[in-house]
Motif scaffolding. Structure first.
Motif, PDB file in Angstrom:
ATOM      1  N   LEU A 133      43.763  49.104  60.989  1.00  0.00           N
ATOM      2  CA  LEU A 133      43.117  48.094  61.833  1.00  0.00           C
ATOM      3  C   LEU A 133      41.642  48.464  62.000  1.00  0.00           C
ATOM      4  N   ASP A 134      40.832  47.964  61.049  1.00  0.00           N
ATOM      5  CA  ASP A 134      39.404  48.311  61.078  1.00  0.00           C
ATOM      6  C   ASP A 134      38.671  47.406  62.070  1.00  0.00           C
ATOM      7  N   GLY A 135      37.704  47.996  62.753  1.00  0.00           N
ATOM      8  CA  GLY A 135      36.919  47.218  63.715  1.00  0.00           C
ATOM      9  C   GLY A 135      37.647  47.060  65.041  1.00  0.00           C
ATOM     10  N   SER A 136      38.609  47.978  65.277  1.00  0.00           N
ATOM     11  CA  SER A 136      39.503  47.779  66.435  1.00  0.00           C
ATOM     12  C   SER A 136      38.763  47.824  67.767  1.00  0.00           C
TER      13      SER A 136
ATOM     14  N   ILE B 184      23.424  44.384  58.557  1.00  0.00           N
ATOM     15  CA  ILE B 184      23.163  45.802  58.799  1.00  0.00           C
ATOM     16  C   ILE B 184      22.911  45.970  60.287  1.00  0.00           C
ATOM     17  N   ASN B 185      23.252  47.130  60.840  1.00  0.00           N
ATOM     18  CA  ASN B 185      23.042  47.354  62.268  1.00  0.00           C
ATOM     19  C   ASN B 185      21.598  47.817  62.480  1.00  0.00           C
ATOM     20  N   GLU B 186      20.706  46.877  62.723  1.00  0.00           N
ATOM     21  CA  GLU B 186      19.280  47.198  62.823  1.00  0.00           C
ATOM     22  C   GLU B 186      18.954  48.030  64.058  1.00  0.00           C
ATOM     23  N   GLY B 187      19.948  48.223  64.908  1.00  0.00           N
ATOM     24  CA  GLY B 187      19.741  49.140  66.042  1.00  0.00           C
ATOM     25  C   GLY B 187      19.529  50.565  65.568  1.00  0.00           C
ATOM     26  N   ASN B 188      19.992  50.839  64.333  1.00  0.00           N
ATOM     27  CA  ASN B 188      19.817  52.192  63.761  1.00  0.00           C
ATOM     28  C   ASN B 188      18.551  52.280  62.916  1.00  0.00           C
ATOM     29  N   TYR B 189      17.664  51.270  62.990  1.00  0.00           N
ATOM     30  CA  TYR B 189      16.524  51.173  62.067  1.00  0.00           C
ATOM     31  C   TYR B 189      15.767  52.491  61.929  1.00  0.00           C
TER      32      TYR B 189
ATOM     33  N   ILE C 158      28.503  41.427  62.463  1.00  0.00           N
ATOM     34  CA  ILE C 158      29.565  41.246  63.459  1.00  0.00           C
ATOM     35  C   ILE C 158      30.004  42.588  64.040  1.00  0.00           C
ATOM     36  N   GLY C 159      29.792  43.657  63.252  1.00  0.00           N
ATOM     37  CA  GLY C 159      30.261  44.974  63.699  1.00  0.00           C
ATOM     38  C   GLY C 159      31.741  45.162  63.381  1.00  0.00           C
ATOM     39  N   SER C 160      32.242  44.341  62.494  1.00  0.00           N
ATOM     40  CA  SER C 160      33.619  44.463  62.001  1.00  0.00           C
ATOM     41  C   SER C 160      33.537  44.283  60.492  1.00  0.00           C
ATOM     42  N   LEU C 161      33.748  45.384  59.764  1.00  0.00           N
ATOM     43  CA  LEU C 161      33.473  45.402  58.319  1.00  0.00           C
ATOM     44  C   LEU C 161      34.179  44.279  57.573  1.00  0.00           C
ATOM     45  N   VAL C 162      35.477  44.092  57.864  1.00  0.00           N
ATOM     46  CA  VAL C 162      36.236  43.075  57.111  1.00  0.00           C
ATOM     47  C   VAL C 162      35.646  41.692  57.358  1.00  0.00           C
TER      48      VAL C 162
ATOM     49  N   VAL D 187      24.679  40.495  51.545  1.00  0.00           N
ATOM     50  CA  VAL D 187      24.811  41.932  51.322  1.00  0.00           C
ATOM     51  C   VAL D 187      25.100  42.622  52.652  1.00  0.00           C
ATOM     52  N   TYR D 188      26.030  43.575  52.613  1.00  0.00           N
ATOM     53  CA  TYR D 188      26.356  44.404  53.785  1.00  0.00           C
ATOM     54  C   TYR D 188      25.913  45.824  53.457  1.00  0.00           C
ATOM     55  N   ILE D 189      25.171  46.427  54.371  1.00  0.00           N
ATOM     56  CA  ILE D 189      24.695  47.796  54.124  1.00  0.00           C
ATOM     57  C   ILE D 189      25.034  48.675  55.318  1.00  0.00           C
ATOM     58  N   TYR D 190      25.745  49.770  55.063  1.00  0.00           N
ATOM     59  CA  TYR D 190      25.873  50.826  56.058  1.00  0.00           C
ATOM     60  C   TYR D 190      25.330  52.098  55.408  1.00  0.00           C
ATOM     61  N   PRO D 191      24.044  52.401  55.590  1.00  0.00           N
ATOM     62  CA  PRO D 191      23.432  53.530  54.880  1.00  0.00           C
ATOM     63  C   PRO D 191      23.687  54.840  55.612  1.00  0.00           C
TER      64      PRO D 191
ATOM     65  N   GLY E 127      26.807  58.482  55.812  1.00  0.00           N
ATOM     66  CA  GLY E 127      27.273  57.120  56.056  1.00  0.00           C
ATOM     67  C   GLY E 127      28.454  57.169  57.014  1.00  0.00           C
ATOM     68  N   LYS E 128      28.814  56.065  57.602  1.00  0.00           N
ATOM     69  CA  LYS E 128      29.909  56.043  58.587  1.00  0.00           C
ATOM     70  C   LYS E 128      31.222  55.653  57.932  1.00  0.00           C
ATOM     71  N   LEU E 129      31.166  54.791  56.927  1.00  0.00           N
ATOM     72  CA  LEU E 129      32.386  54.206  56.372  1.00  0.00           C
ATOM     73  C   LEU E 129      33.068  55.167  55.409  1.00  0.00           C
ATOM     74  N   ARG E 130      34.423  55.062  55.337  1.00  0.00           N
ATOM     75  CA  ARG E 130      35.204  55.999  54.541  1.00  0.00           C
ATOM     76  C   ARG E 130      35.396  55.471  53.140  1.00  0.00           C
TER      77      ARG E 130
ATOM     78  N   TYR F 140      39.550  54.303  51.967  1.00  0.00           N
ATOM     79  CA  TYR F 140      40.309  53.144  52.466  1.00  0.00           C
ATOM     80  C   TYR F 140      39.423  52.075  53.094  1.00  0.00           C
ATOM     81  N   GLU F 141      38.120  52.186  52.907  1.00  0.00           N
ATOM     82  CA  GLU F 141      37.220  51.077  53.268  1.00  0.00           C
ATOM     83  C   GLU F 141      36.352  50.728  52.058  1.00  0.00           C
ATOM     84  N   ASN F 142      35.540  51.677  51.598  1.00  0.00           N
ATOM     85  CA  ASN F 142      34.560  51.365  50.556  1.00  0.00           C
ATOM     86  C   ASN F 142      35.202  51.047  49.205  1.00  0.00           C
TER      87      ASN F 142
HETATM   88  P1  P6P Z   1      28.266  50.408  63.983  1.00  0.00           P
HETATM   89  C1  P6P Z   1      34.047  49.595  62.916  1.00  0.00           C
HETATM   90  O1  P6P Z   1      34.093  50.784  63.704  1.00  0.00           O
HETATM   91  C2  P6P Z   1      33.391  49.972  61.609  1.00  0.00           C
HETATM   92  O2  P6P Z   1      34.140  50.961  60.975  1.00  0.00           O
HETATM   93  C3  P6P Z   1      33.248  48.746  60.723  1.00  0.00           C
HETATM   94  O3  P6P Z   1      34.285  47.845  60.889  1.00  0.00           O
HETATM   95  C4  P6P Z   1      31.915  48.179  61.152  1.00  0.00           C
HETATM   96  O4  P6P Z   1      31.254  47.442  60.138  1.00  0.00           O
HETATM   97  C5  P6P Z   1      31.118  49.432  61.517  1.00  0.00           C
HETATM   98  O5  P6P Z   1      32.072  50.438  61.857  1.00  0.00           O
HETATM   99  C6  P6P Z   1      30.212  49.183  62.713  1.00  0.00           C
HETATM  100  O6  P6P Z   1      29.539  50.401  62.973  1.00  0.00           O
HETATM  101  O7  P6P Z   1      27.741  51.833  63.922  1.00  0.00           O
HETATM  102  O8  P6P Z   1      27.269  49.415  63.442  1.00  0.00           O
HETATM  103  O9  P6P Z   1      28.817  49.995  65.322  1.00  0.00           O
END
Ligand code: P6P
Length: 340
Positions: free
Chosen positions: A118-121, A211-216, A244-248, A260-264, A272-275, A278-280
């Protein structure tokens, strides 16, 4: 009236697509379908039933508070896959080690599943779309033995199938077995997934960047330059920022509309934050099957040799031309030290 193809019918009709499966993969996908319906039922009740909302009071291997639905989804997926006995083991975001099914016929299972149940829980409490992500590999160890770590640390190029379930305004199961991407929408009135998005293709170009520009301040210079490029007013830019802050959910929107979705890498998550597992990798498999591409900013995701079960990598994924443009900026400014 056009004929509606159910997921079950689709799997049978496409049986020939699975060169080596005498129904095993079909049964495996059916197990995932069942678990998706059970999880969907609980997700849709969130907010009405106190005992499934909020944190479970425990932490997962990532040190993240486990939401009760995280734990519930994990258990449902594990139980459904164990019951099918086509799977000899599971790797899950919610479990530190892989789970080897060593009872009964499961040790003869030819597949393993990696999943984020359950991603983005963290979005559950605010009613934002969340998702289940899964990938399926053939085992490398000898059938009849207990699953080994080598069965789980396989590169994405060795995937047999991958997909996700998105629990949103409707519930969809999107998956590929390497012959294109197809989306099925759950008809809640009859509890059946029906083919609603056949042969999904991601536009080569798009005008959405996620992209989460809060991390700019923590971004690599190449990512900062790409964001400024997206915001320039020429060649149908500025683009639209959607996150949205929910990868899926972000991935699914970009798959349909282009983007394009970027989590650098960031200061907080240097790798990076994503695994990867089972995500990437599962999403990279899907996006390539749909005509897009996915990298860590330089290296193709599906070609990365995994070293750890919960390994993290940066993720640049979506419309081919947009990912390539971001990679150009990453290459051009690769020597600039990130100053976070
Ligand atoms: P941040 C949710 O925790 C998640 O794994 C993804 O679903 C989502 O895209 C990302 O992290 C959000 O992370 O740091 O922008 O809140």
């Amino acid at each position: 009236m056009t004929k509606v193809t159910t997921l079950g019918e689709f799997i049978v009709e496409r049986q020939a697509d699975f060169p080596f499966a005498k129904g095993e993969l079909s049964r495996l996908l059916s197990a995932i379908r069942l678990a998706a319906k059970v999880v969907n039922r609980e997700v849709n009740k969130a907010g009405l039933v106190d005992d499934i909302m909020g944190a479970a009071g425990s932490e997962n291997i990532q040190g993240e508070d486990q939401q009760k639905l995280d734990v519930y989804a994990n258990i449902q997926m594990i139980n459904a896959l164990r019951a099918q006995q086509e799977v000899c083991g599971i790797g899950s975001e919610e479990n530190e080690d892989f789970i080897a099914f060593d009872q009964g016929q499961s040790i003869w299972g030819k597949y393993i599943v990696m999943m984020d149940p359950l991603d983005g829980s963290s979005n559950i409490d605010v009613n934002v779309s969340i998702g289940t992500i899964f990938s399926i590999y053939r085992r490398k160890s000898k059938p009849g033995s207990v699953a080994e770590l080598q069965d789980f640390l396989q590169p994405g190029d060795d995937l047999v199938a991958a997909g996700y379930i998105i629990y949103g305004s409707s519930t969809m199961l999107v998956f590929s077995t390497g012959k294109g991407v197809n989306g099925f929408t759950l008809d809640p009135s009859i509890g059946v997934f029906c083919l609603s998005h056949p042969e999904m293709c991601i536009p080569e170009d798009g005008n959405i960047y996620s992209i989460n520009e809060g991390n700019y301040k923590q971004f690599p210079e190449g990512v900062k330059k790409y964001i400024k490029y997206c915001q320039e007013e020429e060649d149908d830019r500025p683009y639209t920022s959607r996150y949205i802050g929910s990868l899926v959910a972000d991935f699914h929107r970009n798959l349909i509309k282009g983007g394009v979705y970027i989590y650098p890498s960031t200061g907080k998550n240097p790798k990076g934050k994503l695994r990867l597992m089972y995500e990437n990798i599962p999403l990279a498999f899907l996006v390539e099957q749909a005509g897009g591409c996915a990298s860590d900013g330089k290296n193709r995701i599906l070609g990365i040799e995994p070293e750890e079960l919960h390994q993290r990598t940066p993720l640049f994924i979506g419309s081919k031309n947009m990912v390539k443009k971001a990679e150009e900026f990453m290459a051009e400014y690769s020597s600039v030290e990130a100053n976070y």
